[in-house]
Design a protein around this motif. Sequence first.
Motif, PDB file in Angstrom:
ATOM      1  N   THR A   1     116.910 -48.689   3.364  1.00  0.00           N
ATOM      2  CA  THR A   1     115.812 -49.142   2.509  1.00  0.00           C
ATOM      3  C   THR A   1     115.679 -50.670   2.483  1.00  0.00           C
ATOM      4  O   THR A   1     114.826 -51.196   1.773  1.00  0.00           O
ATOM      5  CB  THR A   1     115.997 -48.627   1.060  1.00  0.00           C
ATOM      6  OG1 THR A   1     117.241 -49.133   0.552  1.00  0.00           O
ATOM      7  CG2 THR A   1     116.012 -47.101   1.018  1.00  0.00           C
TER       8      THR A   1
ATOM      9  N   PRO B   1     109.298 -43.790  10.874  1.00  0.00           N
ATOM     10  CA  PRO B   1     108.969 -44.917  10.005  1.00  0.00           C
ATOM     11  C   PRO B   1     110.158 -45.209   9.082  1.00  0.00           C
ATOM     12  O   PRO B   1     111.003 -44.335   8.880  1.00  0.00           O
ATOM     13  CB  PRO B   1     107.781 -44.398   9.170  1.00  0.00           C
ATOM     14  CG  PRO B   1     107.255 -43.196   9.874  1.00  0.00           C
ATOM     15  CD  PRO B   1     108.432 -42.612  10.611  1.00  0.00           C
ATOM     16  N   PRO B   2     110.244 -46.417   8.532  1.00  0.00           N
ATOM     17  CA  PRO B   2     111.323 -46.701   7.578  1.00  0.00           C
ATOM     18  C   PRO B   2     111.169 -45.824   6.334  1.00  0.00           C
ATOM     19  O   PRO B   2     110.057 -45.466   5.960  1.00  0.00           O
ATOM     20  CB  PRO B   2     111.114 -48.175   7.229  1.00  0.00           C
ATOM     21  CG  PRO B   2     109.656 -48.433   7.487  1.00  0.00           C
ATOM     22  CD  PRO B   2     109.308 -47.554   8.651  1.00  0.00           C
ATOM     23  N   ALA B   3     112.303 -45.496   5.710  1.00  0.00           N
ATOM     24  CA  ALA B   3     112.269 -44.713   4.471  1.00  0.00           C
ATOM     25  C   ALA B   3     111.982 -45.637   3.295  1.00  0.00           C
ATOM     26  O   ALA B   3     112.453 -46.771   3.256  1.00  0.00           O
ATOM     27  CB  ALA B   3     113.602 -44.006   4.271  1.00  0.00           C
ATOM     28  N   PHE B   4     111.228 -45.137   2.324  1.00  0.00           N
ATOM     29  CA  PHE B   4     110.966 -45.951   1.133  1.00  0.00           C
ATOM     30  C   PHE B   4     112.147 -45.917   0.172  1.00  0.00           C
ATOM     31  O   PHE B   4     112.508 -46.923  -0.417  1.00  0.00           O
ATOM     32  CB  PHE B   4     109.695 -45.446   0.418  1.00  0.00           C
ATOM     33  CG  PHE B   4     109.383 -46.225  -0.814  1.00  0.00           C
ATOM     34  CD1 PHE B   4     108.800 -47.474  -0.730  1.00  0.00           C
ATOM     35  CD2 PHE B   4     109.683 -45.721  -2.077  1.00  0.00           C
ATOM     36  CE1 PHE B   4     108.527 -48.222  -1.874  1.00  0.00           C
ATOM     37  CE2 PHE B   4     109.417 -46.456  -3.224  1.00  0.00           C
ATOM     38  CZ  PHE B   4     108.830 -47.710  -3.118  1.00  0.00           C
TER      39      PHE B   4
ATOM     40  N   ILE C   1     114.139 -38.468   7.933  1.00  0.00           N
ATOM     41  CA  ILE C   1     112.998 -38.242   7.047  1.00  0.00           C
ATOM     42  C   ILE C   1     113.405 -38.465   5.586  1.00  0.00           C
ATOM     43  O   ILE C   1     114.598 -38.496   5.267  1.00  0.00           O
ATOM     44  CB  ILE C   1     112.355 -36.849   7.215  1.00  0.00           C
ATOM     45  CG1 ILE C   1     113.352 -35.736   6.934  1.00  0.00           C
ATOM     46  CG2 ILE C   1     111.750 -36.689   8.604  1.00  0.00           C
ATOM     47  CD1 ILE C   1     112.695 -34.364   6.870  1.00  0.00           C
ATOM     48  N   TRP C   2     112.430 -38.647   4.748  1.00  0.00           N
ATOM     49  CA  TRP C   2     112.731 -38.918   3.343  1.00  0.00           C
ATOM     50  C   TRP C   2     111.695 -38.252   2.458  1.00  0.00           C
ATOM     51  O   TRP C   2     110.847 -37.537   2.934  1.00  0.00           O
ATOM     52  CB  TRP C   2     112.821 -40.433   3.104  1.00  0.00           C
ATOM     53  CG  TRP C   2     111.506 -41.136   2.971  1.00  0.00           C
ATOM     54  CD1 TRP C   2     110.956 -41.608   1.801  1.00  0.00           C
ATOM     55  CD2 TRP C   2     110.563 -41.447   3.998  1.00  0.00           C
ATOM     56  NE1 TRP C   2     109.736 -42.187   2.061  1.00  0.00           N
ATOM     57  CE2 TRP C   2     109.470 -42.105   3.377  1.00  0.00           C
ATOM     58  CE3 TRP C   2     110.524 -41.223   5.367  1.00  0.00           C
ATOM     59  CZ2 TRP C   2     108.354 -42.539   4.093  1.00  0.00           C
ATOM     60  CZ3 TRP C   2     109.406 -41.652   6.082  1.00  0.00           C
ATOM     61  CH2 TRP C   2     108.352 -42.307   5.449  1.00  0.00           C
TER      62      TRP C   2
END
Lengths: 272, 272
Positions: free
Chosen positions: B68, B79-82, B95-96
């Motif tokens: 994060t 994609p980056p995780a929030f 995945i998140w």
Amino acid sequence: MATSTRSSKRQKTDTNADADDKPFRLIYWLGIPGRGEHVRLAFEATGTRYTDVSNQTDEGVGAVLKQTGDDNNGDEHNPPAFAPPILQHGDDVTIWQTPNILLYLGPKLGLVPDAQDDPVGLYHVNALALTALDGLSNEPHDVHHPIAVILYYEDQKTEALRKAKDYRENRLPKFLAYFERVLDGPASAGGEYLYGGKLSYADLVLFQTLDGVSFAFPKCVGKIRDGAKYPKVWALYERVKALEPIKNYLASDRRLKYTLGIYRHYPELDDE
Amino acid sequence: MATSTRSSKRQKTDTNADADDKPFRLIYWLGIPGRGEHVRLAFEATGTRYTDVSNQTDEGVGAVLKQTGDDNNGDEHNPPAFAPPILQHGDDVTIWQTPNILLYLGPKLGLVPDAQDDPVGLYHVNALALTALDGLSNEPHDVHHPIAVILYYEDQKTEALRKAKDYRENRLPKFLAYFERVLDGPASAGGEYLYGGKLSYADLVLFQTLDGVSFAFPKCVGKIRDGAKYPKVWALYERVKALEPIKNYLASDRRLKYTLGIYRHYPELDDE
């Protein structure tokens, strides 16, 4: 009023062939964009016919109340819906929850990566949409209703003023910075769209939530944009807004105005 | 500590064959159940091996911060995780978003209806899980943090007291009544589980959120249960709790205690 009869601007393709077979009915509150707007945008962006039941038929808002009433236990195939938006597809499918409706529509309308090429793409699009809904739709709603949805804004204004400050100063920048990072990252494949270099429903959700936040906090967002912060996020916003079917939709009377829904403009909650 | 090595209690089946091929890593905060608990329960209920990275490896909470951090733009596929929970599956899937991770795991662990028999079942399970997370996880969190997540509870206690009253009197009963209605409805196929007469991850989410709400508001929930209100909801809670792998898990040291996470017990926010 009858079902919208405008002709599709898009050629019928294998992707949305299924979509044309059975009618789509969006069941949502009357006269506000709200969460229903995410479903409308998916249909509009892809030139898919749908009926906005409350706004376009004699059923009106009764269609919502029938679904969410205490005496509705659902049917053999479908549990009862908790809240609108609700999507009916043909005679036998009734589903609800905004991100769930988008997940259902995504493959049917060509708004997610092809599952053969990229089996995980759908989950990335879903996560991005969920994140935009959390930070740029649910949180802005809670800014004007921090205590209770059943109370008027005026009865929780003191708390709203405090929460709005945190939203403008901490939360909104955090989410915008995150989406800028997504667009900077390699999985966006160039930064034009959030994932894989192609329009997905996550882009439509981000467009709509940015539009709503811009309505609610025009001075705050104005400062951000004047300062050229998060340039890829705002470029995406303008890119989606300029897509031919979206541009036509936004200019039509099907696009409802923000009033007392999720996004509300109370000047005292905005920057000075 | 090493990866959990307890043997699976479940026969390897076609359904979770994929699950056993590539390792699952859950990346979540250290020492709290939180939203990560929904992912743990999916693994535990199905006897699926997983690594709870922060709690079971030397990577500790650094594994979360790495994902994060402001300098993480993701990779070519992801994609980056929030925010956590984050799931890694093998080398190439990250995945998140809690409901998204469950959606991904559902078919792999046999926690959703078979897509051949019931192609819409997955969406019903997803909607039910999203609704439980909204009303029985996100809202209880916001009760003790109505103004800002970056402030201490003590700095928003006045507002929390007001919000807690609304939650106990309006919101909690509304969600419990809804799930009772789901269990009364024909799509539950008998009312033992939320959908289709079989355990799905929506039941696990409902179990965990009811458990958390019971911890946070013991007097309020005690009155509800003493009054025999929403009997099918509480019967489902007890039914899930008594499932062999869940019972074993709850008795193990892998089950973390509630502390200062989503569910907090502040007596002043509970009934008198």
